[in-house]
Design a protein around this motif. Structure first.
Motif, PDB file in Angstrom:
ATOM      1  N   LYS A 102       0.849  -1.193   0.000  1.00 34.67           N
ATOM      2  CA  LYS A 102       0.000   0.000   0.000  1.00 34.67           C
ATOM      3  C   LYS A 102       0.883   1.241   0.000  1.00 34.67           C
ATOM      4  O   LYS A 102       1.874   1.307   0.736  1.00 34.67           O
ATOM      5  N   THR A 103       0.506   2.221  -0.809  1.00 39.30           N
ATOM      6  CA  THR A 103       1.290   3.447  -0.942  1.00 39.30           C
ATOM      7  C   THR A 103       0.606   4.589  -0.200  1.00 39.30           C
ATOM      8  O   THR A 103      -0.599   4.810  -0.355  1.00 39.30           O
ATOM      9  N   PHE A 104       1.374   5.308   0.584  1.00 43.12           N
ATOM     10  CA  PHE A 104       0.883   6.474   1.324  1.00 43.12           C
ATOM     11  C   PHE A 104       1.570   7.715   0.759  1.00 43.12           C
ATOM     12  O   PHE A 104       2.801   7.788   0.731  1.00 43.12           O
ATOM     13  N   ARG A 105       0.763   8.653   0.305  1.00 42.17           N
ATOM     14  CA  ARG A 105       1.299   9.898  -0.222  1.00 42.17           C
ATOM     15  C   ARG A 105       0.849  11.059   0.668  1.00 42.17           C
ATOM     16  O   ARG A 105      -0.060  10.909   1.490  1.00 42.17           O
ATOM     17  N   PHE A 106       1.462  12.194   0.461  1.00 42.82           N
ATOM     18  CA  PHE A 106       1.243  13.319   1.368  1.00 42.82           C
ATOM     19  C   PHE A 106       0.878  14.572   0.582  1.00 42.82           C
ATOM     20  O   PHE A 106       1.301  14.763  -0.566  1.00 42.82           O
ATOM     21  N   VAL A 107       0.087  15.429   1.245  1.00 43.45           N
ATOM     22  CA  VAL A 107      -0.265  16.742   0.701  1.00 43.45           C
ATOM     23  C   VAL A 107       0.168  17.805   1.703  1.00 43.45           C
ATOM     24  O   VAL A 107       0.674  17.501   2.790  1.00 43.45           O
ATOM     25  N   GLN A 108      -0.072  19.043   1.325  1.00 40.10           N
ATOM     26  CA  GLN A 108       0.430  20.165   2.115  1.00 40.10           C
ATOM     27  C   GLN A 108      -0.038  20.124   3.569  1.00 40.10           C
ATOM     28  O   GLN A 108       0.726  20.417   4.494  1.00 40.10           O
ATOM     29  N   ASN A 109      -1.297  19.756   3.814  1.00 39.26           N
ATOM     30  CA  ASN A 109      -1.828  19.743   5.177  1.00 39.26           C
ATOM     31  C   ASN A 109      -1.184  18.679   6.055  1.00 39.26           C
ATOM     32  O   ASN A 109      -1.294  18.741   7.283  1.00 39.26           O
ATOM     33  N   ASP A 110      -0.531  17.705   5.447  1.00 40.31           N
ATOM     34  CA  ASP A 110       0.147  16.663   6.225  1.00 40.31           C
ATOM     35  C   ASP A 110       1.536  17.095   6.681  1.00 40.31           C
ATOM     36  O   ASP A 110       2.148  16.430   7.519  1.00 40.31           O
ATOM     37  N   TYR A 111       2.033  18.187   6.124  1.00 43.43           N
ATOM     38  CA  TYR A 111       3.435  18.573   6.321  1.00 43.43           C
ATOM     39  C   TYR A 111       3.582  19.592   7.432  1.00 43.43           C
ATOM     40  O   TYR A 111       2.767  20.504   7.591  1.00 43.43           O
ATOM     41  N   SER A 112       4.628  19.428   8.235  1.00 45.39           N
ATOM     42  CA  SER A 112       5.000  20.417   9.249  1.00 45.39           C
ATOM     43  C   SER A 112       6.498  20.660   9.152  1.00 45.39           C
ATOM     44  O   SER A 112       7.287  19.717   9.002  1.00 45.39           O
ATOM     45  N   TYR A 113       6.854  21.907   9.276  1.00 43.84           N
ATOM     46  CA  TYR A 113       8.283  22.265   9.228  1.00 43.84           C
ATOM     47  C   TYR A 113       8.979  21.784  10.496  1.00 43.84           C
ATOM     48  O   TYR A 113       8.428  21.864  11.595  1.00 43.84           O
ATOM     49  N   ALA A 114      10.187  21.270  10.359  1.00 35.25           N
ATOM     50  CA  ALA A 114      11.007  20.883  11.505  1.00 35.25           C
ATOM     51  C   ALA A 114      12.358  21.570  11.371  1.00 35.25           C
ATOM     52  O   ALA A 114      12.935  21.641  10.279  1.00 35.25           O
ATOM     53  N   THR A 115      12.861  22.094  12.455  1.00 32.04           N
ATOM     54  CA  THR A 115      14.133  22.805  12.428  1.00 32.04           C
ATOM     55  C   THR A 115      15.246  21.874  11.959  1.00 32.04           C
ATOM     56  O   THR A 115      15.407  20.782  12.517  1.00 32.04           O
ATOM     57  N   PRO A 116      16.017  22.248  10.911  1.00 32.54           N
ATOM     58  CA  PRO A 116      17.104  21.377  10.446  1.00 32.54           C
ATOM     59  C   PRO A 116      18.102  21.098  11.561  1.00 32.54           C
ATOM     60  O   PRO A 116      18.405  21.968  12.374  1.00 32.54           O
ATOM     61  N   ILE A 117      18.592  19.877  11.604  1.00 29.89           N
ATOM     62  CA  ILE A 117      19.548  19.498  12.623  1.00 29.89           C
ATOM     63  C   ILE A 117      20.923  19.344  12.003  1.00 29.89           C
ATOM     64  O   ILE A 117      21.106  19.539  10.799  1.00 29.89           O
ATOM     65  N   GLU A 118      21.868  18.981  12.830  1.00 30.51           N
ATOM     66  CA  GLU A 118      23.262  18.936  12.409  1.00 30.51           C
ATOM     67  C   GLU A 118      23.456  18.072  11.165  1.00 30.51           C
ATOM     68  O   GLU A 118      23.036  16.925  11.119  1.00 30.51           O
ATOM     69  N   GLY A 119      24.097  18.653  10.162  1.00 29.42           N
ATOM     70  CA  GLY A 119      24.440  17.913   8.964  1.00 29.42           C
ATOM     71  C   GLY A 119      23.331  17.758   7.952  1.00 29.42           C
ATOM     72  O   GLY A 119      23.531  17.142   6.909  1.00 29.42           O
ATOM     73  N   GLN A 120      22.149  18.295   8.222  1.00 26.92           N
ATOM     74  CA  GLN A 120      21.024  18.152   7.307  1.00 26.92           C
ATOM     75  C   GLN A 120      20.512  19.537   6.895  1.00 26.92           C
ATOM     76  O   GLN A 120      20.500  20.465   7.679  1.00 26.92           O
ATOM     77  N   GLN A 121      20.092  19.632   5.638  1.00 20.60           N
ATOM     78  CA  GLN A 121      19.654  20.915   5.094  1.00 20.60           C
ATOM     79  C   GLN A 121      18.142  21.063   5.096  1.00 20.60           C
ATOM     80  O   GLN A 121      17.617  22.146   5.335  1.00 20.60           O
ATOM     81  N   VAL A 122      17.422  19.984   4.799  1.00 19.55           N
ATOM     82  CA  VAL A 122      15.969  20.032   4.682  1.00 19.55           C
ATOM     83  C   VAL A 122      15.380  19.002   5.644  1.00 19.55           C
ATOM     84  O   VAL A 122      15.832  17.853   5.680  1.00 19.55           O
TER      85      VAL A 122
END
Length: 709
Positions: A315-335
């Motif tokens: 089964k495939t789960f896809r996402f839309v804008q309402n599913d997304y929340s910003y998370a502060t980037p952590i060490e070594g990661q950009q996005v």
């Protein structure tokens, strides 16, 4: 809170290069790297006034053991026999007695970095035992303007925090309320709340079963390569670097995983926003390829994320804008992002699943290549329910276990917000202040009727100023100052939450009323009626005039130049403090408010001398400080240019030939032309009393004589 290292429990990472598929794996065990100390130590020696003091150094995070002096240990955990190493997330030091762990030591600066009245985080070291009781607390660094140079209030703060010993985290009160620290209630309340919040986080992390930190990194195969030509339409020539994307994923629903990745406070805030039964996937990446894409903010594309998906059991789960929340980037990661899976999605958090990063090629015949990363929640986070039909063997004798932290529901629940507690405690004072502001509003609405009776105006004004001085200033300790302006301006840039603004209810109400009144009427509503120090100056001036003390009024040209003093003071204070040149706020001492109002003349003699000198000058020139030096007055005078209403009445004869109001204005805010300079006007209504006085106002006197002829 410090962002934890990304090399922690429950994460999987993968690397993909432009010309190679992820092929081989290897396992590594790495401990979370401890953040390096900031090393930003700033000393300030600014002397705008003779009360300059050296600024304390900015505290550094980490190395808690170096701050555990005998004096600190005697307060935070008396009787400790041995200390362990500083470890864990959040970091803490175990306390041993009789060879067993009995509690933990922690630093509020290292874990939540909470600010007090100033926006500079303080450092309170505290202790908590395994039963969930505070063993003691002591502040080792702060820049709270009301305390930093005051030995009396520093001693009160030490006593207040030490009295937290024995306080249970699940509830209860202490013998000392926050207002025990005279004039620094907000600082005391913030430090106490920080101790309780940090202790909860430390115990919650230790209550979880210990798990081994394991990281899985997928790297390209070195024995065989797959070139870009294998997928001829995959346009990767624009990337000259080897790394195309490195990504990681985790299920953040388990508190330990979510707390490691987001920080426990942010994780709790995020989880409260999720509906019951929902789960969330954490995704982070490094490299030029952005897995978020651009379609999720386009209505024409259905607000969908087209570069990632989750697959479980076909089964495939896809996402839309309402599913997304910003998370502060952590060490070594950009996005970094959080993607919610609703309760009815059919996703099973216990079963394995795969995150696919989809790389879309360019050209007329686009090709999509999926790079997958398998994930399964570690077994240590899965509660196995035994089959009741199974035969369970009798357990063998085991050695006594190490002491465990057992937390009850009340302790697991998030603490009451500091600002909520502050508003609840101030209910009576809020009601009194509301009545006072309502009365002031009525005075201005019916100011014409009040000004027609000279005696009534004098009694109402003097009585109101007395209440403002005695109750609002000396009793409630509410003195709006340039300190509040600095804190309100600096807070958004210091990542301070909205609760910071609300932690001082009476000050918030007065500040809001002042802002509205400045826009509607002008500066004079606060400066002339609601400022306790201004009230003190005016009441002393009334006594001075009654004793026939000579009054000095500078010439008009000189006075206009003296007016510039408050604007220069405001600009200097805001520039030095906001830019951190004067991080400790020494220049804020240009205001004598703390000495004369908040601390009621109980400070060291240099401050007393300065405040006394300012008040003494006011005996010979009314409100000289307000007119010529007050930085808060300078800020409000600038905002006065925005005011919408002019309630003060004038006649054509004002200024030519009549100068009665001009000579009678106590702060000389009326020009020889008869125009009122509202930026300098304190709205005392003295000119309106003259305006309506038929026995003194020349145009009215003439009109009365003509009426009787």
């Amino acid at each position: 809170m410090l962002a934890p290292s990304h090399r922690q429990t429950g994460q999987l990472t993968a690397q993909v290069t432009p010309t190679r598929y992820p092929f081989t794996t290897h396992f590594s065990q790495e401990l979370a790297r401890e953040p390096a100390p900031s090393g930003l130590v700033r000393s300030v020696c600014i002397a705008l006034i003779t009360l300059a003091f050296a600024s304390p150094a900015i505290a550094e995070q980490g190395k808690l053991s170096e701050r555990l002096t005998p004096e600190v240990m005697a307060v935070v955990y008396p009787g400790a026999e041995r200390l362990g190493m500083e470890e864990g997330s959040p970091p803490a030091i175990a306390v041993f007695k009789g060879g067993r762990i009995v509690g933990y030591l922690f630093s509020t600066l290292d874990i939540i970095a909470a600010p007090g009245y100033s926006t500079t985080p303080f450092d309170v070291i505290g202790g908590v035992d395994l039963s969930g009781r505070i063993t003691g607390a002591k502040v080792v660094f702060h820049q709270e303007s009301m305390i930093v140079h005051d030995k009396v209030r520093q001693r009160q703060l030490d006593e207040f925090l030490a009295a937290e010993a024995g306080r249970p985290l699940r509830g209860g009160t202490t013998s000392l309320p926050p207002d025990f620290v005279d004039g620094a209630t907000i600082s005391a309340r913030a430090m106490r709340a920080a101790v309780l919040t940090t202790a909860r986080l430390v115990l919650r992390a230790r209550a979880a079963r210990a798990t081994q930190t394991t990281e899985v990194r997928l790297k390209p195969d070195t024995t065989g390569t797959v070139s870009a030509a294998t997928i001829p339409t995959l346009d990767l020539e624009s990337f000259s670097i080897k790394l195309y994307i490195e990504f990681m994923t985790a299920l953040v629903t388990p508190p330990t995983i979510g707390g490691n990745l987001l920080g426990l406070l942010k994780f709790e805030d995020y989880k409260r926003q999720l509906p019951g039964g929902a789960h969330a996937i954490y995704v982070a990446s490094n490299g030029p390829y952005d897995f978020l894409g651009t379609k999720y903010f386009r209505e024409s594309e259905g607000y969908r994320f087209d570069r990632l998906r989750v697959i479980q059991d076909g089964k495939t789960f896809r996402f839309v804008q309402n599913d997304y929340s910003y998370a502060t980037p952590i060490e070594g990661q950009q996005v970094t992002g959080l993607f919610a899976l609703p309760p009815n999605s059919g996703f099973d958090p216990v079963k394995p699943w795969r995150l696919d990063i989809l790389i879309n090629s360019a050209g007329s015949s686009p090709v999509t290549v999926a790079f997958g990363l398998d994930y399964k929640v570690p077994d240590t986070y899965i509660l196995q329910v035994p089959d009741p039909r199974a035969v369970v063997p009798r357990p063998q004798e085991q050695p006594p276990p190490e002491p465990q932290v057992e937390l009850e529901g009340e302790l697991l629940a998030p603490p009451i917000a500091t600002w909520v507690e502050a508003w609840s405690d101030a209910r009576v004072n809020i009601a009194i202040l509301a009545a006072l502001l309502s009365l002031l509003t009525i005075i201005f609405i019916f100011q014409a009727a009040l000004a027609r009776v000279r005696l009534a105006h004098r009694l109402v004004r003097t009585g109101f100023l007395a209440v403002v001085l005695v109750w609002l200033g000396w009793t409630a300790g509410v003195q709006l100052s340039i300190v509040n302006v600095v804190n309100y301006l600096r807070a958004p840039f210091s990542h301070v939450e909205i609760g910071y603004y609300l932690a001082e209810p009476l000050m918030v109400i007065v500040a809001g009323y002042t802002l509205i009144s400045v826009v509607l009427i002008g500066r004079g509503v606060f400066c002339g009626w609601l400022c306790p120090f201004g009230a003190l100056q005016e009441l002393l001036a009334q006594i001075s005039r009654a004793l026939r003390v000579p009054q000095w009024h500078p010439p008009v040209a000189v006075e206009k130049r003296l007016w510039m003093g408050k604007y220069i003071a405001a600009a200097a204070v805001l520039a030095l403090v906001m830019t951190q040149v004067d991080a400790a706020g020494t220049t804020l001492e240009i205001e004598p408010f703390k000495t004369a109002i908040t601390t009621r003349f109980t400070r060291a003699w240099p401050y007393m001398l300065y405040a006394g000198a300012v008040l003494a000058v006011g005996l010979f020139s009314e409100r000289a400080y307000c007119r010529f030096l007050c930085p808060l007055g300078g800020v409000l005078a600038v905002l006065d240019r925005l005011h919408l209403l002019n309630l003060l009445k004038r006649r054509p004869e004002c200024g030519s030939p009549c100068h009665l109001c001009e000579r009678g204005c106590p702060v000389r805010a009326i020009e020889p032309t008869g125009k009122i300079v509202t930026a300098e006007c304190l709205q005392c209504l003295d000119c309106q009393v003259e305006y309506y006085d038929e026995t003194r106002c020349p145009p009215l006197v003439r009109a009365v004589k003509l009426h009787h002829v």
